[in-house]
Write a protein that holds these residues in place. Structure first.
Motif, mmCIF file in Angstrom:
data_model
loop_
_atom_site.group_PDB
_atom_site.id
_atom_site.type_symbol
_atom_site.label_atom_id
_atom_site.label_comp_id
_atom_site.label_asym_id
_atom_site.label_seq_id
_atom_site.Cartn_x
_atom_site.Cartn_y
_atom_site.Cartn_z
ATOM 1 N N PHE A 77 0.884 -1.135 0.043
ATOM 2 C CA PHE A 77 0.100 -0.067 -0.090
ATOM 3 C C PHE A 77 0.889 1.192 -0.016
ATOM 4 N N GLN A 78 0.499 2.217 -0.782
ATOM 5 C CA GLN A 78 1.375 3.558 -0.845
ATOM 6 C C GLN A 78 0.727 4.584 0.240
ATOM 7 N N PRO A 79 1.281 4.816 1.358
ATOM 8 C CA PRO A 79 1.013 5.638 2.396
ATOM 9 C C PRO A 79 0.690 7.151 1.554
ATOM 10 N N ASN A 80 -0.124 7.596 1.765
ATOM 11 C CA ASN A 80 -0.610 9.007 1.097
ATOM 12 C C ASN A 80 -1.448 10.050 1.982
ATOM 13 N N VAL A 81 -1.240 11.402 1.569
ATOM 14 C CA VAL A 81 -1.994 12.279 1.895
ATOM 15 C C VAL A 81 -2.780 12.829 0.669
ATOM 16 N N ILE A 100 2.788 11.706 7.876
ATOM 17 C CA ILE A 100 1.543 12.115 7.438
ATOM 18 C C ILE A 100 0.934 13.329 8.382
ATOM 19 N N ARG A 101 1.249 13.251 9.858
ATOM 20 C CA ARG A 101 0.732 14.000 10.460
ATOM 21 C C ARG A 101 1.296 15.491 10.353
ATOM 22 N N GLU A 102 2.652 15.293 10.079
ATOM 23 C CA GLU A 102 3.462 16.363 9.805
ATOM 24 C C GLU A 102 2.987 17.179 8.622
ATOM 25 N N SER A 103 2.689 16.448 7.596
ATOM 26 C CA SER A 103 2.279 17.092 6.330
ATOM 27 C C SER A 103 0.892 17.640 6.451
ATOM 28 N N VAL A 135 -15.697 22.942 2.192
ATOM 29 C CA VAL A 135 -15.309 22.146 3.122
ATOM 30 C C VAL A 135 -14.097 21.441 2.661
ATOM 31 N N ILE A 136 -12.858 21.699 3.406
ATOM 32 C CA ILE A 136 -11.478 21.150 3.049
ATOM 33 C C ILE A 136 -11.166 20.087 3.997
ATOM 34 N N GLN A 137 -10.808 18.840 3.476
ATOM 35 C CA GLN A 137 -10.553 17.814 4.143
ATOM 36 C C GLN A 137 -9.134 17.128 3.636
ATOM 37 N N GLY A 138 -8.560 16.999 4.426
ATOM 38 C CA GLY A 138 -7.109 16.306 4.488
ATOM 39 C C GLY A 138 -7.035 14.993 5.096
#
Length: 160
Positions: A48-52, A149-152, A130-133
């Motif tokens: 799985f490719q970790p992503n944001v 992920i959290r830092e990004s 509505v902005i969702q990350g």
């Protein structure tokens, strides 16, 4: 015909822009309906490719509290959802009250998937954007990838 309406304009404002910091070793992804998206570069691995991914949805009159509640309810309906935390905080450049939630659930194709979500709402004329990350990684990747992920997500900024 006597006149016309234009987009963007005061009556129909353009959605907000977003800037997302990219950790070293992460690449730009092309994701349908995303404002911006990044993923950890994989070296041919079948994992799985970790992503944001940052998305925007236009609404009328949506509040942060309503959007947060809808997000919580959607996640609670996921198979084996286990929440690890939620809070309201300033984010998206520190200037926007936001809602953060994290937890894990069972995904039929990848097993346990950990997600961190950060949501805000921005008033744009008569509309609400509505902005969702959302950052995602598998449970086995969480130790290494969750800090990135959290830092990004925390470094994401709204550019109006």
């Amino acid at each position: 015909m006597s006149d016309s309406v234009t987009y963007p304009s005061a009556e129909f404002p353009a959605p907000v822009g977003v800037s997302l910091p990219r950790p070293e070793g992460w690449e730009v992804l092309t994701v349908a309906e995303a404002l911006v998206a990044i993923g950890k570069s994989l070296e041919g691995a079948q994992e799985f490719q970790p992503n944001v991914v940052i998305t925007s949805r236009r609404a009328i009159g949506a509040t942060l509290e309503e959007t947060a509640q809808a997000t919580v309810e959607a996640l609670q309906s996921a198979p084996d959802w286990e929440e690890t935390g939620q809070e309201y905080r300033d984010a998206f450049g520190g200037a926007h009250r936001s809602f953060r939630i994290e937890g894990a659930f069972t995904h039929p194709q990848v097993g346990t998937l950990y997600q961190a979500a950060l949501i805000t709402v921005i008033q744009r004329g008569a509309y609400t954007d509505v902005i969702q990350g959302v950052g995602s990684c598998t449970a086995s990747q969480a130790f290494d990838r969750l800090p990135e992920i959290r830092e990004s997500l925390q470094g994401a900024t709204i550019t109006e």
